[in-house]
Design an enzyme around this catalytic site. Sequence first.
Site, PDB file in Angstrom:
ATOM      1  CD  GLU A   1     -35.064   8.948  49.598  1.00  0.00           C
ATOM      2  OE1 GLU A   1     -34.718   8.473  48.487  1.00  0.00           O
ATOM      3  OE2 GLU A   1     -35.898   8.394  50.351  1.00  0.00           O
TER       4      GLU A   1
ATOM      5  CE  LYS B   1     -40.070   4.751  64.413  1.00  0.00           C
ATOM      6  NZ  LYS B   1     -40.579   3.644  63.602  1.00  0.00           N
TER       7      LYS B   1
ATOM      8  CG  PHE C   1     -36.258  -2.714  58.081  1.00  0.00           C
ATOM      9  CD1 PHE C   1     -35.982  -3.363  56.885  1.00  0.00           C
ATOM     10  CD2 PHE C   1     -37.188  -1.683  58.075  1.00  0.00           C
ATOM     11  CE1 PHE C   1     -36.609  -2.996  55.710  1.00  0.00           C
ATOM     12  CE2 PHE C   1     -37.828  -1.317  56.897  1.00  0.00           C
ATOM     13  CZ  PHE C   1     -37.541  -1.980  55.713  1.00  0.00           C
ATOM     14  CD  GLN C   2     -36.121   1.358  55.468  1.00  0.00           C
ATOM     15  OE1 GLN C   2     -36.633   2.155  56.250  1.00  0.00           O
ATOM     16  NE2 GLN C   2     -36.456   1.279  54.187  1.00  0.00           N
TER      17      GLN C   2
ATOM     18  CG  MET D   1     -17.900  15.725  28.212  1.00  0.00           C
ATOM     19  SD  MET D   1     -17.220  16.975  27.110  1.00  0.00           S
ATOM     20  CE  MET D   1     -17.797  18.481  27.874  1.00  0.00           C
TER      21      MET D   1
HETATM   22  C1  LIG Z   1     -23.594  10.535  37.578  1.00  0.00           C
HETATM   23  C2  LIG Z   1     -22.609  10.641  36.474  1.00  0.00           C
HETATM   24  N1  LIG Z   1     -22.318   9.543  35.721  1.00  0.00           N
HETATM   25  C3  LIG Z   1     -21.426   9.654  34.695  1.00  0.00           C
HETATM   26  C4  LIG Z   1     -20.811  10.835  34.418  1.00  0.00           C
HETATM   27  C5  LIG Z   1     -19.798  10.936  33.272  1.00  0.00           C
HETATM   28  N2  LIG Z   1     -20.305  11.846  32.233  1.00  0.00           N
HETATM   29  C6  LIG Z   1     -19.919  13.130  32.173  1.00  0.00           C
HETATM   30  S1  LIG Z   1     -20.697  13.972  30.954  1.00  0.00           S
HETATM   31  C7  LIG Z   1     -21.546  12.596  30.483  1.00  0.00           C
HETATM   32  C8  LIG Z   1     -22.506  12.656  29.350  1.00  0.00           C
HETATM   33  C9  LIG Z   1     -23.717  13.418  29.677  1.00  0.00           C
HETATM   34  O1  LIG Z   1     -24.654  13.183  28.666  1.00  0.00           O
HETATM   35  P1  LIG Z   1     -25.821  14.201  28.404  1.00  0.00           P
HETATM   36  O2  LIG Z   1     -26.557  14.501  29.652  1.00  0.00           O
HETATM   37  O3  LIG Z   1     -26.644  13.692  27.269  1.00  0.00           O
HETATM   38  O4  LIG Z   1     -25.058  15.539  28.019  1.00  0.00           O
HETATM   39  P2  LIG Z   1     -24.268  15.905  26.679  1.00  0.00           P
HETATM   40  O5  LIG Z   1     -22.817  15.731  26.970  1.00  0.00           O
HETATM   41  O6  LIG Z   1     -24.739  15.006  25.593  1.00  0.00           O
HETATM   42  O7  LIG Z   1     -24.611  17.323  26.458  1.00  0.00           O
HETATM   43  C10 LIG Z   1     -21.207  11.509  31.267  1.00  0.00           C
HETATM   44  C11 LIG Z   1     -21.742  10.145  31.103  1.00  0.00           C
HETATM   45  C12 LIG Z   1     -21.132  11.933  35.238  1.00  0.00           C
HETATM   46  N3  LIG Z   1     -20.553  13.123  35.074  1.00  0.00           N
HETATM   47  N4  LIG Z   1     -22.038  11.821  36.238  1.00  0.00           N
END
Ligand SMILES: Cc1ncc(C[n+]2csc(CCOP(=O)(O)OP(=O)(O)O)c2C)c(N)n1
Lengths: 162, 577
Positions: free
Chosen positions: B49, B161, B111-112, B483
Amino acid sequence: MVEQFHTLVVRVENKPGVLARVSGLFARRGFNIQSLAVAPTDNELFSRLTIVVDAESAPLDQVVKQLDKLINVVRIQELSQRDSVNRELILATVKLIEGKEDNIMRDIESFDANVLSVGEKKIMVSLSGPPEVIDEFETVLEKYGIVEVQRTGIVALATIAR
Amino acid sequence: MKTNGGKALMDSLEAQGVEIVFGLPGGAILPAYDPLLDSSIRHVLVRHEQGAGHMAEGYAHATGLPGVAIVTSGPAATNMVTPLADAMLDSVPLVCITGQVASGAIGSDAFQECDTTGITMAVTKHNFLVTDASEIPQVIHDAFYIATTGRPGPVLVDIPKDLVDANNPASHFDDYKPSGHDLPGYNPIQDPDPQEVLKAAHLILQSKRPIIYSGGGILKARAADELRELAELLDVHVITTLMNRGGFPDDHPLALGMPGMHGNYTAVTAIQQSDLLITLGARFDDRVTGKVDEFAPDAKVIHADIDPAEFNKVRSANVSIQGDVGHTIIELIKALKQLLENHERPDWSEWKSQISGWKERFPLVYDEWQEGEGLKPQYVIEQLRDNTPDDTIVASGVGQHQMWASQFWKFNHPYTWINSGGLGTMGFAVPAAIGAKAGKPDRMVWAIDGDGCFQMTNQELVTARLEKFPVKIAVLNNGYLGMVRQWQELFYDERYSEVHLQSDLPDYKKLAEAMGCVGIRVESPEEVQPAIDQANEINDRPVVIDFRTEASENVYPMVPAGKSNSDVIVHPSQGNN
Ligand SMILES: Cc1ncc(C[n+]2csc(CCOP(=O)(O)OP(=O)(O)O)c2C)c(N)n1
Ligand SMILES: [Mg+2]
C-alpha cells in the site's frame, strides 16, 4: 499569573473527533493548554471551546493560524483580559477542623460561596467568579485542608461595547 | 433514483474526473471493489500500500491532478501513513480511501480494525469517517475540494464496510449530485491584498541586493511562467529550492539553482548576503536556513504564500502576502511596472557581478575518476542528463543520490523533478516514478535511486511490468546508506555504525529480471552511456541499471546541521574561505 495566558474562544463544527483534532494540534505543535472548556452553542451544528493558552509555549499568532487551518474550526476570537469577562467555577470539599468551624464559615461567607453539602468532618462548597478570585478562594480553603477540588477552567465572552 | 454506497463511491470518483486509482483490496473495502469493475476507472494493483500512496503522489506531482489511492482497513491503512505524511509535508493533493470495519463493529477491536482517522489526523489536511452511506457523494466531493484548493494536501476518507455493501439495505439511498460545500471553516484565500503587494513592490525597488527565493508553492500554483516573467522584469537572480527544481529553468542566465544544506555555493551565499529575500511559495525549511538566527542576517523579507501559518513561523517577514502565489506574482508585476514608470530602475549591477563572480569561482565540481574507483555518481547523473530528452521526468529517492540529482541535473521544465523533500522518505522513487509514468505516459521517466532506498519499495517494479509502465531506474549503488555514512565520516570521526549495505546483495540485475524487467550492470565509465542508450530504447518493460558507484564519495557543498549558512563547506579542491 493570568497575564501570561491568552484566552481563545473557538467556534467549531460539532463533528465527531473535533476535540481530538484541536487537542492533537496543540500536542504536536508544542502549544500548552492551561485550560479547555467545551460547550454547546445556541446552534446545535456548532460547539464553543474556550481555550486558555500558555503564551510562553508558542507565539499566539502561530497558535491561532495553525488552529485556523483545521477544517472544522470556524472562527477564532482572541480575548484579552481587558475586553472580556472571564468566569470559572470551583467545587471543593474541605476538612472541617474541630474548633475552626466558625472561621471556615466566615471565609465561605466573605466570598459569597455556596455550601452544597455538609458532613461531620467535611464540607463541600462552590464558587463561580473571575479566575483570580477563584485562585484566592482556593488559597483560603487550603488553610483548612482540601480533600478534593475541581475547577472548570475558564469560559469567556467579549464585553459588550457601549 | 436509488443508488448504494459502493456504486455512489465509484460514481463520485468518476464525477471528479478520476481516471486512475492505485490500490490493493482486502476485507473491509471488498464491497467497493465490485462496482469498480463496472466503472470507467483504471485500477493499478500495487504490491504494497505504501507503493499505492507514493504512486498517487508521483501522479499528482507530474500532472497537477489529485492522486487517488484505495486500500482496505487496519494494516493497509497504517501502510498508507508514510505516503500521507509525505504528501502532507510536500503539499501534494491526494485523496485516499480506506475501508473500515462495519459500522456496528467500530470500537470493538474487530479484525483489521484500527482507528484510521485518529492515526492519520496529524498527517492529513483533513479526514472523514463516513457514518451514513448517503454522505458518500458529498464527502468525496468535499475531499477533492479540500485536497486540491488552498494549500494542497492529502485527504483521507474512511468508509465502513457495510456502507458500501450493495446487499445491505442501509447502504441504499436516493442518488444526488452534491452542489457546493458546507465547510464553514474552510475558505482559502486566492487573491493577494493589493496594499501588501504595493508594499512589496516598494521594498523591491528600495533594495540593493535582492534575490528571489522560490519554493514548491510555485509548482503547486502552476506559476513557473509568472515567476520567469517577474525575474526577467526585475533582472534578479532566482533560487529554486529542492521542491521547486524545474520551477525556473536551470539554463536561464538568472538561475542560481538549489540553496540549503547541499545547495551550491552561489545560491547559499547569495541568500546569506542579500538585503531582500523575495520569498515566493517557500517556507524557510531548516534544510534551507541552517541556523535560523544567522540565516540571511541583513535581509528584509517579502513572504508570499497561500498558507498564512507560514508567515513569521520561522523567519519574520517585513511584508507578508497571503494568496495563490501565481496571482500574487501577476499583481506584483503590475505594481512594479506601474512604479517603474516614475521610478528610476535601481542599479543592481554590482550585486549581480558579485553573484557572477561566485558562480565562476565555485561551480559544482567533483574529483576526476581514478582507475580502480567505483563510478562517480555525479558523472552517471551527467550522462543520464545529457542522453535523455530535455523534458524527461526524474523521480528520486532520499540520500546522497537525491542531492546529486538535484545538483547535477538541468531542470528546464516544470514538473520534471519529483522527490520527497519534507519527509525525506526513502523508497519514494520507484513508486513515484511509476505514478508519474501513469500520468504522463508519453514522457520518458527515470528514477535516480539509492541502493538503500531501492530495497525499500522495488517490489513495485512487478506492478510496473504487469501494468505496462516502462519506467527506468538508475540505482546509484554505493553499497552504503551513503548519506548517513557521510555524516559518520565527517561528524563521528569515521566511526561507521550500521551503514554498510554492500553492493552485491541483492544481485540487482537478477532481481530486476526476476520482476520481469531488464537488468543491466555498469561498472566502468565507458559502459555508462551505452547502458543508458540501451535503456532508452526499451519501451515495453521497466529497466534497472545497477551503477556501481564510489562508496567514499561525499556530497558537497555542505552546511553541517545546525551551522550557519556562512560556514558552508565547499568541495575540498575549491579550498575553504
Ligand atoms: C524511511 C527512511 N529511513 C531512514 C532514513 C534516513 N536516511 C536518510 S538518507 C539514508 C541513506 C539512503 O541510502 P541510499 O538509498 O543507499 O542512498 P545514498 O545516500 O547512498 O545515495 C538514510 C538511511 C530516511 N530518510 N527514510
Ligand atoms: Mg547507497
